[in-house]
Design a protein around this motif. Structure first.
Motif: not given
Length: 395
Positions: A93-110
């Motif tokens: 949803g709009p303004g989601s603030t709880n996202g956490r990705w890591d610097d080794q995430d692939t394009g498919a993970v993104a």
């Protein structure tokens, strides 16, 4: 709003705005910008498909990703990027603030995580035999598999995903677009294009107009909040992990990571649990607590029958400065089990991410490469380890 949908005539555009915050502790500004640019390109490529656009009824749908680096900008999903590998999550949803990705995430993970920003749920769990990964939306053999079910191989955004995004946003495709599409078959589109403004002004019955609107903008509403685990006991958290549900499992695992020394006795005991999901969570959570007893317990898990447990035990040992798990990580490069966690990745992909993180080396390993290239990359890792020996200290 962070994710919006607009329509001009028969062309629908879905715009996803994401702001990334660099908390990796190891990427400089230029490197982080390159990472974000790569994610943006990969997300658009997967969601727009091989033809560069998708279809919703008789309309063309294009996904546009707008990224920036910063923090707290209104109208952007907020994603905190940390050093990986670890579980990645995204709110909806709009303004989601709880996202956490890591610097080794692939394009498919993104692309998978972006699917959550577009209202789509996970399409997998770990309720197969013995806590194994299970694809809840399998496609016929030889066909692209759901990006919401897997992040390796031939994964794609399916037509049902496009339809779900459109329905979630209340997007409409005017009735006349189907006429134009039919006319396309008769090669008269250019001639009739001049009449489109007239059709836009017509008011027809709802059953024919498909909720005809003028140019509009819709916004994806918040559809899922990650469950709060703050007041759960350790045993209760482990039960949530045991459920095999990706949302509950990830939320409980994150909470276990925050419990610290007080959780150590229960987590060490959980390393012998019959459920590989529980052993995986315990091994991962113990990586933040350094002691001789914890190190010994993790070393014993390097021979666990479950590949995910072996890999995460090796990762936790590396976090504690112990290199005993490196051989297990290298052996995992030859395995294609599905790693426990969110989103689902191949064990080999996760293992090489850990190796790269602790060593700073790459050696060209790619799980999708031909067998001979993959074997050669594994050999390079083995040669590197032979040179390093027991003197190696993980970064």
């Amino acid at each position: 709003m962070a994710t919006t949908v607009s329509r001009v005539g028969c062309r629908i555009t879905v715009t996803v705005r994401i702001e990334f915050r660099n908390n990796t502790g190891r990427l400089n500004a230029a490197q982080f910008q390159q990472l974000v640019n790569g994610w943006e390109q990969s997300i658009e490529a997967l969601w727009n498909g091989s033809t560069g656009s998708q279809r919703y009824r008789c309309c063309t749908v294009t996904f546009n990703v707008v990224t920036k680096i910063g923090q707290g900008t209104n109208g952007y999903h907020q994603v905190n990027v940390v050093a990986g590998p670890q579980t990645s999550v995204a709110g909806l949803g709009p303004g989601s603030t709880n996202g956490r990705w890591d610097d080794q995430d692939t394009g498919a993970v993104a692309a998978h995580e972006t699917g959550h920003l577009l209202c789509l749920p996970d399409e997998y769990d770990y309720n197969g035999p013995g806590g194994a990964y299970r694809n809840l939306n399998p496609q016929p053999a030889g066909q692209p598999q759901s990006i919401m079910a897997q992040t390796w191989g031939n994964a794609a955004a399916l037509q049902e995903h496009i339809d779900a995004v459109m329905e979630c946003t209340d997007a409409t495709c005017p009735w006349y677009c189907c006429i134009f599409r039919w006319i396309d078959w008769l090669v008269l589109r250019r001639v009739l294009r001049i009449f489109r403004p007239l059709f836009d002004r017509l008011s027809l019955p709802r059953r024919l107009s498909n909720r005809l609107t003028s140019e509009r903008e819709g916004t994806i509403a918040d559809r899922r909040d990650r469950p709060s685990m703050k007041h759960h006991s350790i045993d209760s958290l482990l039960d949530e992990v045991r459920s095999g549900d990706p949302d509950r499992l990830t939320a409980a695992y994150d909470e276990l990571l925050d419990r610290g020394d007080d959780a150590v006795p229960s987590l060490r005991e959980a390393l012998d649990d019959e459920s590989p999901l529980v052993r995986w969570a315990a091994a991962g959570a113990l990586g933040g607590v350094g002691s001789d007893e914890v190190t010994q317990s993790l070393q014993e898990r390097l021979d666990d029958p479950n590949a995910s447990v072996r890999v995460v035990a090796a990762q936790s040992l590396a976090r504690l400065g112990d290199s005993a798990g490196v051989p297990a990580l290298i052996r995992a490069l030859e395995q294609d089990d599905v790693m426990i966690g969110h989103p689902p990745e191949l064990t080999s992909d996760y293992a090489v991410q850990v190796l790269r993180s602790v060593s700073g080396e790459r050696f060209g390993f790619d799980s999708s490469a031909p067998a001979y290239e993959r074997a050669r990359a594994v050999e390079r890792w083995e040669e590197w380890w032979d040179e390093q020996g027991e003197e190696f200290t993980p970064r």
